[in-house]
Design an enzyme around this catalytic site. Sequence first.
Site, short mmCIF file in Angstrom:
data_model
loop_
_atom_site.label_atom_id
_atom_site.label_comp_id
_atom_site.label_asym_id
_atom_site.label_seq_id
_atom_site.Cartn_x
_atom_site.Cartn_y
_atom_site.Cartn_z
N SER A 34 14.24 2.04 2.12
CA SER A 34 13.93 0.59 1.94
C SER A 34 15.66 0.17 1.35
CB SER A 34 13.51 0.09 1.32
OG SER A 34 12.10 0.54 1.61
N GLU B 187 2.61 7.47 5.14
CA GLU B 187 2.45 6.63 3.92
C GLU B 187 1.03 6.00 4.32
OE1 GLU B 187 5.91 4.00 3.44
OE2 GLU B 187 5.03 4.28 1.73
N GLN C 35 12.37 8.91 -1.35
CA GLN C 35 12.29 8.35 -0.33
C GLN C 35 13.17 7.14 -0.48
OE1 GLN C 35 8.41 5.83 0.22
NE2 GLN C 35 9.02 5.83 2.76
N GLU D 41 1.61 -8.74 6.05
CA GLU D 41 2.32 -9.80 6.85
C GLU D 41 2.29 -8.90 8.28
OE1 GLU D 41 4.10 -10.76 3.86
OE2 GLU D 41 2.46 -12.57 3.49
C1 LIG Z 1 5.94 -0.95 -5.55
C2 LIG Z 1 6.75 -0.37 -4.27
C3 LIG Z 1 7.00 0.82 -4.17
C4 LIG Z 1 8.10 1.17 -2.85
N1 LIG Z 1 8.62 2.32 -2.95
C5 LIG Z 1 9.42 2.49 -2.40
C6 LIG Z 1 10.46 4.10 -2.09
O1 LIG Z 1 10.19 4.84 -2.99
N2 LIG Z 1 10.89 3.89 -1.24
C7 LIG Z 1 11.37 3.02 -0.09
O2 LIG Z 1 11.70 3.19 0.80
N3 LIG Z 1 10.83 1.92 -0.25
C8 LIG Z 1 9.94 1.48 -1.07
N4 LIG Z 1 9.05 0.07 -1.20
C9 LIG Z 1 9.74 -0.87 -0.28
C10 LIG Z 1 9.00 -1.43 0.55
O3 LIG Z 1 8.90 -0.69 1.72
C11 LIG Z 1 9.61 -2.81 1.50
O4 LIG Z 1 8.98 -3.81 -0.04
C12 LIG Z 1 9.21 -3.29 1.93
O5 LIG Z 1 9.08 -2.13 3.47
C13 LIG Z 1 9.23 -4.87 2.43
O6 LIG Z 1 10.68 -5.12 2.14
P1 LIG Z 1 11.33 -6.06 1.61
O7 LIG Z 1 10.23 -5.86 0.36
O8 LIG Z 1 12.54 -6.03 1.78
O9 LIG Z 1 10.51 -7.37 1.83
P2 LIG Z 1 11.36 -8.46 3.54
O10 LIG Z 1 11.30 -7.32 4.71
O11 LIG Z 1 12.30 -8.86 3.26
O12 LIG Z 1 10.14 -9.38 3.19
C14 LIG Z 1 9.77 -10.33 3.43
C15 LIG Z 1 9.21 -11.54 3.27
O13 LIG Z 1 8.83 -11.76 4.98
C16 LIG Z 1 8.03 -11.30 6.00
N5 LIG Z 1 8.26 -10.75 6.37
C17 LIG Z 1 9.37 -9.84 7.35
N6 LIG Z 1 9.14 -10.10 8.22
C18 LIG Z 1 8.21 -10.89 8.88
C19 LIG Z 1 7.92 -10.68 10.14
N7 LIG Z 1 8.60 -10.17 10.88
N8 LIG Z 1 6.34 -11.74 10.63
C20 LIG Z 1 6.19 -12.10 9.38
N9 LIG Z 1 6.15 -11.67 7.77
C21 LIG Z 1 7.73 -11.15 8.03
C22 LIG Z 1 7.59 -10.79 4.30
O14 LIG Z 1 6.42 -10.09 4.64
C23 LIG Z 1 7.18 -10.70 3.14
O15 LIG Z 1 6.45 -11.53 2.71
C24 LIG Z 1 8.25 -0.40 -2.56
C25 LIG Z 1 7.57 -1.33 -2.42
C26 LIG Z 1 6.85 -1.27 -3.85
C27 LIG Z 1 6.44 -2.79 -3.38
#
Ligand SMILES: Cc1cc2nc3c(=O)[nH]c(=O)nc-3n(C[C@H](O)[C@H](O)[C@H](O)COP(=O)(O)OP(=O)(O)OC[C@H]3O[C@@H](n4cnc5c(N)ncnc54)[C@H](O)[C@@H]3O)c2cc1C
Length: 407
Positions: free
Chosen positions: A133, A248, A130, A370
């Site tokens: 991200s 998902e 997928q 969150e």
């Molecule tokens: C084990 C694992 C597998 C994954 N596999 C995939 C995959 O196969 N394909 C894929 O595309 N993605 C994958 N992901 C990514 C996953 O979808 C993202 O980690 C997730 O969407 C969060 O995005 P970010 O890591 O960029 O965090 P961010 O969006 O940058 O967030 C960082 C922090 O800020 C907080 N935050 C952000 N916006 C807000 C708001 N509006 N209000 C309050 N708090 C907020 C979040 O809750 C978090 O604590 C995977 C992640 C993990 C951990």
Amino acid sequence: MDLNDTPEQAQFREKVRSWLEEHKGEAPVLEGPDALTEEDEIVAARRVWQRKLAEGGLAGATWPKELGGQGLGPIEQVIISQEIAAAGVPGILDVIGVGMLGPTLIAHGSEEQKQQFLGPMLHGDEVWCQLFSEPAAGSDLAGIQSRAKQVDGGWVLNGQKVWTTNAQFSAYGLLLARTDPEQHKHKGLTMFIVPMDAEGVTVRGLRQITGDAEFNEVFFDDVKIPDDAVVGGVNNGWGTALTTLMFERLTIGFGSEGLGYRPERFAGRIAEDPEASRNGEVRQRLGHIATDLMAVRFTGYRMLSALQQGQIPGPEAGLSKITTVNAGIQATELVADIVGPDALREDVENPFAYHTSFLPGLKSAGGTEEILRNTIGERVLGLPPEPRLDKGIPFSELRAKEKAAAS
Ligand SMILES: Cc1cc2nc3c(=O)[nH]c(=O)nc-3n(C[C@H](O)[C@H](O)[C@H](O)COP(=O)(O)OP(=O)(O)OC[C@H]3O[C@@H](n4cnc5c(N)ncnc54)[C@H](O)[C@@H]3O)c2cc1C
């Protein structure tokens, strides 16, 4: 709802159980002294096992029959998951493909795409990833900056994805890219099928605290993709992505079986320590965890009930995900408090070391805690929505675009 199997469900469960009894000796061993250890051996063995499960009707059970599935309902899928867990064998390797991306292709793909891709996906011949991200687009998924530009006969793709699970051995990825930056950020997006061996695709593993590298960053440099790689129509990518995200949430929201771990095993580990199992505080903490997991199970039954009646479950799937992940983390913390630093020692007798370091990451996977709480606040409790500064503004005028242009 009646929580007992109907006669038909009991008969189906018996059929699944006897298939597993007959074939479980052929399943790959992933734990204990005889466990496979090398990633390529594990992947190869799990692909063969996925094929067997598919041939036995235990993979893609809810897919339509004409596309290789069994045309069964969500309850039968849960029965299969329960029986696989009870048999102590691994499930399918490609949970992301069969559980989320396949259903997206079934809902939005062309007839040719369904015929070409779904069979090999179901049988584990071609694993999928997928590609959603990005470094600056996780929670705010519609902020993605990977660009696909239309050229003669197709598209040219440039950009970067991150946290892409299984990309290191995937044949294809389902990728969301921006195709019209002059539209509002949710509108100018398109979903593409990208062969992972295409020229210009680079996959780099990301080492996790567990020591494994299960996910990756993926770079796209002038990758050429044909017109027929578009899924669900040009600039309709957000609607297509929402289907994937719904599947998902369902995959993860049904609790520990979807997440691939069984919290009751932690309780077993605690019960092995006679002193800890008599300790009042330990028993109380265990009781809290067990109560949360029981609440998740019954919320799961409510979701199943809705699905069975053809309804789409609401944001309560998010609540199940939050509760399951937190209960799992609390269980690993409890084990760590009892056994001390040994809880993190990797050895064949201690599969908990992996969970102790892996589970906190699941707070982010499939929607962060969150964000899910925001959704529950807005859509279940009716609280005022978050302020939105980007509403109605073309993506090209948003700050993220300016930053990308400056770098
Ligand atoms: C084990 C694992 C597998 C994954 N596999 C995939 C995959 O196969 N394909 C894929 O595309 N993605 C994958 N992901 C990514 C996953 O979808 C993202 O980690 C997730 O969407 C969060 O995005 P970010 O890591 O960029 O965090 P961010 O969006 O940058 O967030 C960082 C922090 O800020 C907080 N935050 C952000 N916006 C807000 C708001 N509006 N209000 C309050 N708090 C907020 C979040 O809750 C978090 O604590 C995977 C992640 C993990 C951990």
